[in-house]
Motif scaffolding. Structure first.
Motif, PDB file in Angstrom:
ATOM      1  N   TRP A  99       0.872  -1.183   0.067  1.00 59.17           N
ATOM      2  CA  TRP A  99       0.023   0.023  -0.011  1.00 59.17           C
ATOM      3  C   TRP A  99       0.688   1.325   0.090  1.00 59.17           C
ATOM      4  O   TRP A  99       0.756   2.262  -0.622  1.00 59.17           O
ATOM      5  CB  TRP A  99      -1.009  -0.092   1.239  1.00 59.17           C
ATOM      6  CG  TRP A  99      -1.743   1.168   1.429  1.00 59.17           C
ATOM      7  CD1 TRP A  99      -2.167   2.020   0.530  1.00 59.17           C
ATOM      8  CD2 TRP A  99      -2.118   1.778   2.941  1.00 59.17           C
ATOM      9  NE1 TRP A  99      -2.993   3.054   1.308  1.00 59.17           N
ATOM     10  CE2 TRP A  99      -2.919   3.040   2.537  1.00 59.17           C
ATOM     11  CE3 TRP A  99      -1.702   1.438   4.086  1.00 59.17           C
ATOM     12  CZ2 TRP A  99      -3.395   3.724   3.719  1.00 59.17           C
ATOM     13  CZ3 TRP A  99      -2.255   2.057   5.220  1.00 59.17           C
ATOM     14  CH2 TRP A  99      -3.202   3.024   4.941  1.00 59.17           C
ATOM     15  N   ARG A 100       2.045   1.383   0.794  1.00 59.12           N
ATOM     16  CA  ARG A 100       2.949   2.539   0.981  1.00 59.12           C
ATOM     17  C   ARG A 100       3.965   2.446   0.271  1.00 59.12           C
ATOM     18  O   ARG A 100       4.909   2.887   0.700  1.00 59.12           O
ATOM     19  CB  ARG A 100       3.193   2.590   2.348  1.00 59.12           C
ATOM     20  CG  ARG A 100       1.737   3.112   3.233  1.00 59.12           C
ATOM     21  CD  ARG A 100       1.178   4.692   2.724  1.00 59.12           C
ATOM     22  NE  ARG A 100       0.006   5.227   3.589  1.00 59.12           N
ATOM     23  CZ  ARG A 100       0.007   5.818   4.560  1.00 59.12           C
ATOM     24  NH1 ARG A 100       1.357   5.996   5.363  1.00 59.12           N
ATOM     25  NH2 ARG A 100      -0.932   6.164   5.347  1.00 59.12           N
ATOM     26  N   SER A 101       4.024   1.636  -0.735  1.00 55.50           N
ATOM     27  CA  SER A 101       5.182   1.302  -1.471  1.00 55.50           C
ATOM     28  C   SER A 101       6.016   2.538  -2.115  1.00 55.50           C
ATOM     29  O   SER A 101       5.175   3.664  -2.557  1.00 55.50           O
ATOM     30  CB  SER A 101       5.218   0.407  -2.581  1.00 55.50           C
ATOM     31  OG  SER A 101       6.202   0.380  -3.607  1.00 55.50           O
ATOM     32  N   GLY A 102       7.286   2.885  -1.826  1.00 56.35           N
ATOM     33  CA  GLY A 102       7.957   4.007  -2.436  1.00 56.35           C
ATOM     34  C   GLY A 102       8.092   3.852  -3.952  1.00 56.35           C
ATOM     35  O   GLY A 102       8.463   4.912  -4.545  1.00 56.35           O
ATOM     36  N   ASP A 103       7.661   2.854  -4.469  1.00 55.39           N
ATOM     37  CA  ASP A 103       7.688   2.742  -5.916  1.00 55.39           C
ATOM     38  C   ASP A 103       6.873   3.557  -6.746  1.00 55.39           C
ATOM     39  O   ASP A 103       7.140   3.972  -7.983  1.00 55.39           O
ATOM     40  CB  ASP A 103       7.535   1.242  -6.387  1.00 55.39           C
ATOM     41  CG  ASP A 103       8.462   0.323  -5.690  1.00 55.39           C
ATOM     42  OD1 ASP A 103       9.784   0.717  -5.376  1.00 55.39           O
ATOM     43  OD2 ASP A 103       8.275  -0.949  -5.807  1.00 55.39           O
ATOM     44  N   ALA A 104       5.983   4.213  -6.021  1.00 57.22           N
ATOM     45  CA  ALA A 104       4.936   5.123  -6.658  1.00 57.22           C
ATOM     46  C   ALA A 104       5.528   6.307  -7.069  1.00 57.22           C
ATOM     47  O   ALA A 104       5.098   6.837  -8.189  1.00 57.22           O
ATOM     48  CB  ALA A 104       3.724   5.301  -5.851  1.00 57.22           C
ATOM     49  N   ALA A 105       6.730   6.500  -6.482  1.00 59.27           N
ATOM     50  CA  ALA A 105       7.331   7.994  -6.947  1.00 59.27           C
ATOM     51  C   ALA A 105       7.788   7.846  -8.333  1.00 59.27           C
ATOM     52  O   ALA A 105       7.975   8.820  -8.956  1.00 59.27           O
ATOM     53  CB  ALA A 105       8.579   8.094  -5.922  1.00 59.27           C
ATOM     54  N   SER A 106       8.005   6.667  -9.045  1.00 60.19           N
ATOM     55  CA  SER A 106       8.464   6.540 -10.147  1.00 60.19           C
ATOM     56  C   SER A 106       7.457   6.203 -11.377  1.00 60.19           C
ATOM     57  O   SER A 106       7.867   6.215 -12.364  1.00 60.19           O
ATOM     58  CB  SER A 106       9.560   5.449 -10.407  1.00 60.19           C
ATOM     59  OG  SER A 106       9.066   4.285  -9.919  1.00 60.19           O
TER      60      SER A 106
END
Length: 485
Positions: A114-121
């Protein structure tokens, strides 16, 4: 024509990402979260948060949630964020309905997903609904407080699967709870368009929330004290060290499945500026505790009720202060309490700076009150003062009382006194101005203040003093704000 659920193949021009990842937008919740995020990143402002710091803060907030993975229930020690999740993120991956059947490892995996930092890319190809930069994903109620659920597709445009947000804006929403107070099953936050005040306020909130999370087993369903949230804003405004240049907004919300709530109240900029002056100007600081005492009710502390009135009914502060003095005078059988003199500077400043009563007109009330005090002070019996108070109460015949006293003024003038007891301009204020009742309350106060300064004390029989106490108490009760909760 395309079907409603078909994604339209239309090129969307999305602004390129600026050098700073965090922008302030028009959303108060996003703004609060942006300053909370900046504080957690150790940056002086949201604009100084680097991309690396942004990802690190998100990872830290995720770690806070991951620490709940081993808990059986929210009431367990360390359950602060699990308890808060039902208020903030219902049906999210930290609190699914199947949580009790999941192992700690499975719970951690879901939170990380849910809170994955992968969303930044990620790149969605549509603009962020908040800042206009390219969005990284679609979001709904789980991430946006009071946002529409992604399941309710009739709230979004065809082909859209929720609200598009960029990574930094959704990160600000994740950080919002750190800049709020989570208690009593609701989130309370302070917002202002004065960025300096907002930064200071949010910084204090982050410290308090982190402390609550560290020492509290869980969010207890404890009912706040009377007007506790309004009082916290009042204290914040009085404690701020610089001028406030915008209104201050109190936001109370619940995003839970049990209660969808959003309540906002605004404290105007003049009220905020005046409140700060009650700390920094000695004559007002001296009168502030007295003014606070006048605002108390049977089960509501004075400062809490003052805070509530400043948000919702600022005119009642003056009414209640005068009612308090009348009650004290009645209880003392006509002896005017010394607080009347101490209240003068702060109450007159309140009328001018908060109630916007013209300074020249406020200053006109004082000489009128002085003339009335000289008329009333000629007689040490309590009857004349009782007659004025009764005439100047709701339903009283103040016009007739002035007519009688004006004749006495002409028949028995004081040496050096004004030719008229009641000039035309004063008449217009008390009887034809749209705020005549406020002017009449101020006049009542100013007369009591003048008599107290002159050292006037009533003398009379026990029967006269008892009658004075009874009638003045009745007038005070009749004029009080009986409809306030």
């Amino acid at each position: 024509m395309p079907e409603h659920d078909e994604v339209l193949d239309v090129a969307v021009e999305v602004p390129a990402a600026p050098s700073t990842p965090v922008l302030l937008t028009a959303s108060p919740l996003q703004r609060i979260g942006a300053f909370a995020l900046a504080d957690k990143a150790g940056a002086a402002s949201p604009g100084e948060v680097t991309s690396e710091a942004l990802v690190a803060v998100v990872a830290g907030m995720t770690d806070d949630l991951l620490r709940t993975s081993d808990l059986a229930k929210a009431s367990d020690p360390g359950g602060f964020w699990l308890s808060a999740s039902y208020l903030l993120w219902p049906n999210s991956k930290i609190n699914p309905s199947s949580r009790g059947r999941l192992s700690p490892a499975e719970r951690r995996a879901r939170i990380e997903d849910w809170r994955s930092g992968d969303a930044a890319s990620r790149r969605l190809g549509v603009p962020c609904a908040y800042c206009g930069r390219e969005a990284c994903d679609w979001f709904g109620k789980v991430d946006i407080p009071l946002g529409a659920s992604v399941e309710h597709r009739n709230t979004t445009a065809p082909g859209q699967q929720g609200t598009p947000l960029c990574f930094s804006c959704v990160a600000c929403l994740w950080a919002f709870p750190y800049g709020a107070r989570l208690a009593g099953g609701r989130a309370m936050a302070v917002h202002s368009w004065d960025d300096s005040f907002l930064a200071w306020s949010v910084q204090s909130a982050v410290r308090r929330t982190q402390q609550d999370a560290a020492v509290s087993a869980a969010q207890k369903d404890v009912k706040p004290g009377p007007y506790e949230r309004e009082l916290s804003v009042l204290k914040a405004v009085r404690g701020y060290g610089h001028r406030i240049t915008a209104p201050v907004e109190l936001i109370v919300l619940s995003n839970s499945n049990k209660e969808q709530l959003l309540v906002t109240q605004e404290m105007s900029e003049p009220i905020a500026v005046w409140l700060r002056s009650t700390v920094r100007r000695s004559e007002r600081a001296k009168g502030y505790p007295v003014l606070v005492a006048t605002q108390a009710a049977r089960q509501v502390p004075g400062e809490a009720f003052l805070a509530k009135r400043l948000f919702s009914r600022p005119g009642q502060v003056l009414v209640r202060a005068v009612t308090y003095l009348l009650e004290r005078t009645a209880a003392a059988r006509g002896v005017i309490p010394p607080e009347a003199v101490c209240l003068g500077p702060i109450l007159h400043s309140y009328c001018e700076e908060v109630l916007n009563m013209d300074e020249k007109d406020v200053e006109r009330i004082r000489p009128l009150a002085g003339r009335l005090a000289s008329v009333l002070g000629r007689d040490s019996r309590p009857g004349p003062l009782r007659g004025f108070i009764r005439a100047n109460s709701r339903g009283g015949n103040l016009h007739g009382w002035f007519r009688t006293k004006a004749v006495e003024w002409q028949l028995f003038p004081h040496e050096g006194s004004a030719p008229l007891l009641f000039p035309v301009h004063d008449y217009l204020l008390l009887f034809e101005d749209e705020r005549s009742w406020a002017w009449r309350r101020l006049l009542t106060f100013a007369v009591l203040e003048a008599l107290a300064e002159a050292g006037w004390k009533p003398e009379g029989s026990e029967e006269e003093l008892d009658e004075f106490s009874s009638e003045v108490a009745d007038s005070a009760a009749h004029d009080s704000d009986t409809n306030e909760g």
